[in-house]
Design a protein around this motif. Structure first.
Motif, short mmCIF file in Angstrom:
data_model
loop_
_atom_site.label_atom_id
_atom_site.label_comp_id
_atom_site.label_asym_id
_atom_site.label_seq_id
_atom_site.Cartn_x
_atom_site.Cartn_y
_atom_site.Cartn_z
N ALA A 1 25.28 41.69 25.12
CA ALA A 1 25.89 42.03 23.58
C ALA A 1 27.51 41.52 23.52
CB ALA A 1 26.25 43.55 23.77
N PRO B 1 27.63 36.89 23.92
CA PRO B 1 27.61 36.01 22.69
C PRO B 1 28.94 36.11 21.60
CG PRO B 1 25.80 37.44 23.26
CD PRO B 1 26.78 37.81 24.05
N ILE B 2 29.55 37.00 21.96
CA ILE B 2 30.63 37.25 20.74
C ILE B 2 31.87 37.02 21.17
CG2 ILE B 2 29.29 38.45 18.80
CD1 ILE B 2 30.53 41.08 20.23
N PRO C 1 36.19 37.61 16.03
CA PRO C 1 37.53 38.41 15.74
C PRO C 1 37.08 39.98 16.49
CG PRO C 1 36.17 38.21 13.76
CD PRO C 1 35.56 37.31 14.65
N MET C 2 38.18 40.56 16.90
CA MET C 2 38.08 41.83 17.58
C MET C 2 37.10 42.86 16.81
SD MET C 2 41.16 44.28 18.75
CE MET C 2 41.53 42.73 19.64
N ILE C 3 37.21 43.09 15.49
CA ILE C 3 36.60 44.01 14.65
C ILE C 3 34.88 43.81 15.24
CG2 ILE C 3 35.94 42.63 12.86
CD1 ILE C 3 35.95 44.81 10.98
N THR C 4 34.48 42.54 15.71
CA THR C 4 33.01 42.68 15.97
C THR C 4 32.85 43.14 17.31
OG1 THR C 4 33.33 40.42 15.19
CG2 THR C 4 31.37 40.54 16.55
N LEU D 1 34.60 45.67 18.62
CA LEU D 1 34.66 47.00 18.38
C LEU D 1 33.37 47.62 17.87
CD1 LEU D 1 38.20 47.09 16.52
CD2 LEU D 1 37.37 48.18 18.78
N LEU D 2 32.82 46.89 16.76
CA LEU D 2 31.61 47.49 16.10
C LEU D 2 30.34 47.52 17.01
CD1 LEU D 2 32.13 46.62 12.51
CD2 LEU D 2 32.56 48.81 13.31
N VAL D 3 30.43 46.48 17.71
CA VAL D 3 28.96 46.17 18.52
C VAL D 3 29.26 47.36 19.78
CG1 VAL D 3 28.06 44.87 20.60
CG2 VAL D 3 28.55 43.87 18.48
N VAL E 1 42.65 46.09 11.19
CA VAL E 1 41.49 47.27 11.22
C VAL E 1 41.88 48.67 11.51
CG1 VAL E 1 39.31 47.67 12.28
CG2 VAL E 1 40.00 45.50 11.97
N PHE F 1 41.04 51.66 12.42
CA PHE F 1 39.89 52.52 12.92
C PHE F 1 40.17 54.19 12.87
CE2 PHE F 1 36.60 52.13 15.81
CZ PHE F 1 36.25 51.14 15.45
N VAL G 1 33.56 54.14 11.19
CA VAL G 1 32.86 53.00 11.45
C VAL G 1 31.81 52.59 10.38
CG1 VAL G 1 31.10 52.20 13.34
CG2 VAL G 1 32.99 53.48 14.07
N LYS H 1 33.54 40.91 4.59
CA LYS H 1 34.91 41.41 4.40
C LYS H 1 35.69 40.70 3.56
CE LYS H 1 36.08 39.61 8.70
NZ LYS H 1 35.75 39.18 9.97
N LEU I 1 24.03 48.68 13.48
CA LEU I 1 25.24 48.30 13.76
C LEU I 1 25.49 47.03 14.45
CD1 LEU I 1 28.37 48.90 13.12
CD2 LEU I 1 28.13 50.69 15.13
N ILE I 2 24.90 46.87 15.56
CA ILE I 2 24.83 45.95 16.54
C ILE I 2 24.03 44.66 15.90
CG2 ILE I 2 23.64 45.11 18.66
CD1 ILE I 2 24.19 47.80 19.78
N ILE J 1 26.24 43.17 13.01
CA ILE J 1 27.33 42.41 13.74
C ILE J 1 26.97 41.14 14.49
CG2 ILE J 1 28.99 42.64 15.71
CD1 ILE J 1 30.27 43.69 12.90
N LEU J 2 25.94 41.30 15.26
CA LEU J 2 25.50 39.85 15.87
C LEU J 2 25.03 38.82 15.12
CD1 LEU J 2 24.05 41.30 19.33
CD2 LEU J 2 26.41 40.35 18.85
#
Lengths: 290, 302
Positions: free
Chosen positions: A87, A90-91, A95-98, A100-102, B42, B44, B227, B238, B275-276, B279-280
């Motif tokens: 998880a 790969p990232i 950027p940080m937000i990625t 965070l969300l993962v 960001v 949160f 989130v 974004k 979500l994952i 994002i990925l």
């Protein structure tokens, strides 16, 4: 409980013991940020998961929570390793937000699975020595589980400290946290170091979870409360500084406990945030921040 | 245009409900886009401002019987004022530190709201009676209210994006020190972005509490909402104008579908998995992908 010397001393003791646990909880967060610059918002989910595993082993086989650490820690180490490999690696450049969300996504998955497996009922682990104070000096009690939790935390943290300072892998991890490019030039395998760091971080989460399951009653949604506190500790201590986090954890433990004794228990969650606000206003990078 | 005329078709109240919820999420996702997408900060804890707005209208309605429709801008202003107070110290932090500082925001306000029960009703919450009209009329009223709010916000964002404000925010996101060195007053523009974003979040919250006719601290201060807003923003793209709206539409519809067909625990697991995956595999968002594949449409797909 009025403000007596005795109640204050008791609060100090409780706060101290709690602070040790907080320090253990926040250690994993700190090394993950220090090395991978990842803010693991799912850390508390792993902690609670560790608690549930401990509970499961205890209910099914009657094994003491401290003994079952030999099982829960490796399991969660593996989980952390896998998380990093699939998880987060790969990232790495994202950027940080990625991240965070993962991690939030992973946290949600863990919470959902925990609810499915163990329901939302409160669970707690109560070995035979729970509920009885270890010792009582004057009117001051030292609850066995809390003292055991504190000692366990200190031991694990000390062991980790030795690992980081004395072993080759530990030094590689520290090098990676200081300057990843220089570390690579010196031959450090970044992928492995990252995965190991995450594994260690999550393994400590497991141990913290085991202790939490003894001291508190756990439920899946609990991670929210701890997330807030842990991040306040990180902000107070300085992100990436283990020493700072330890100091901040103790401060928070004491502050919460004293607030609970002086004011009422309801306001003690906000102590963490008051500290956060003060930190932001006075020294935003934290006590030992870089 | 089509959206404005939609309620005139004799649709079921549920249909209106879903679309109006999409409008609300579009507003929220766009509001967080201002500070997170454009400026790169960001937040949160953004949902805190949603909650502040929600409680503002609820309290005003309960104690002074002031119509929430009229008070919604007041809710927004309240959120904006608190946004300014919070933003001033918080925006001094960069990157990770900002995230950590704001993560606690929602929880702080939840705890404050919970404890100040003489004002907020504490854990019991506040009940806000709906207007005494038939259900369909009520839904239509809220439909238009949310639609107007969303349109106002889109216009604002369009204005921001096309003036130097947008340019400055982008420069802050890309390299704040360089922006500062080039003479951009980063503090002023960061604060502006933050205040505008909290204003719209608060306004949306103000309408929401009236629409739901009941709020309590956990409902309006959940981290999961922040989130979700971020996810919608990223999914759509974004830093774009239309992105959050696209993201909001898709996710709201998907969420409605999931809640109807799947058992509740699996719900949160699917949400996390979604979500994952997004994002990925879709970090640049749908708009990002469309812009790559159809370069000529770039002027429209902003």
């Amino acid at each position: 409980m009025g403000i007596t010397v005795e109640s204050m001393l008791q609060a100090v003791i409780s706060g101290f013991l709690l602070g040790g646990l907080y320090a253990l909880m926040v250690f994993g967060l700190q090394i993950m940020y220090g090395v991978m610059k990842v803010i693991n918002v799912a850390h508390t989910a792993y902690i609670i998961l560790g608690g549930y595993l401990t509970y499961w082993i205890f209910e099914l086989y009657g094994i003491d929570p401290f003994v079952s650490l030999a099982v829960t820690m490796p399991i969660l180490f593996a989980l952390g390793y896998i998380t990093q490999m699939f998880a987060l690696n790969p990232i790495v450049r994202a950027p940080m937000i990625t991240s965070l969300l993962v991690m939030f996504g992973i946290g949600s998955i863990i919470e959902g699975v925990s609810t499915y497996l163990w329901t939302a009922d409160y669970r707690s682990v109560a070995p035979r020595y729970a509920g009885t104070p270890l010792l009582t000096i004057g009117g001051l009690t030292f609850p066995t589980t809390r003292v055991a939790g504190f000692l366990g935390s200190i031991l694990i943290l000390a062991a980790l400290h030795l690992f980081l300072v004395k072993t080759k892998l530990g030094k590689a991890i520290r090098a990676a946290s200081q300057d990843i490019d220089a570390a690579q030039v010196m031959g450090v395998n970044v992928t492995r170091v990252y995965a190991f760091t995450c594994g260690i971080a999550i393994a400590t989460a497991a141990s913290a979870g085991a202790i939490v399951s003894m001291i508190f009653a756990i439920y899946p949604a609990m991670r929210g409360i701890f997330t807030g506190k842990l991040f306040c500790i990180c902000a107070l201590g300085g992100m990436g500084s283990i020493r700072g986090a330890f100091a901040a954890a103790m401060i928070l433990g004491l502050a919460e406990s004293l607030t609970g004794a002086i004011v009422t228990l309801q306001w003690s969650p906000i102590v963490a945030y008051l500290l956060l606000i003060i930190t932001l206003l006075v020294k935003p990078s934290g006590l030992f921040g870089r | 245009m089509a959206l404005a005329l939609l309620p005139l078709l004799r649709l079921e109240a549920y249909f209106l409900h879903v679309i109006l919820i999409i409008f609300m999420w579009a507003t929220l996702a766009s509001s967080i886009n201002i500070i997170a997408g454009f400026a790169g900060y960001v937040n949160f804890g953004h949902v805190a401002f949603f909650g502040i707005g929600a409680y503002t209208t609820a309290i005003l309605m309960r104690d002074f019987r002031l119509s929430p429709f009229l008070m919604t801008p007041v809710a927004g202003l309240m959120a904006a004022v608190i946004g300014a107070l919070v933003g001033y110290p918080a925006l001094r932090l960069r990157g990770a530190y900002f995230v950590i500082a704001t993560i606690g925001l929602a929880y702080i306000f939840e705890t404050i709201t919970f404890n100040l029960h003489w004002l907020t009703g504490g854990g019991v919450g506040i009940s806000v009676p709906l207007p005494p009209y038939p259900m369909l009329v009520v839904k239509t009223l809220f439909y238009y209210a949310m639609l107007i709010l969303m349109l106002v916000e889109i216009l604002t964002i369009y204005w921001i994006a096309n003036t130097k404000i947008g340019l400055f925010l982008h420069s802050i996101r890309e390299d704040e020190d360089a922006a500062e060195a080039s003479g951009v007053n980063t503090t002023k523009y960061k604060m502006l972005a933050f205040i505008v974003s909290t204003f719209f979040a608060g306004t949306a919250g103000g309408l929401y509490s009236y629409y739901m006719s009941y709020i309590d601290p956990p409902t309006v201060f959940t981290l999961a909402m922040t989130v979700t807003m971020l996810l919608m923003m990223v999914l759509g793209g974004k830093g774009t104008i239309l992105g959050p709206i696209i993201g909001a539409s898709i996710l709201t519809l998907a969420s409605e579908a999931i809640t109807h067909f799947v058992v509740s625990e699996l719900n949160i697991v699917l949400y996390g998995a979604l979500l994952i995956v997004v994002i990925l595999f879709l970090p640049q968002g749908i708009l990002g992908i469309l812009r790559q594949r159809f370069p000529r449409l770039r002027r429209i797909l902003r």
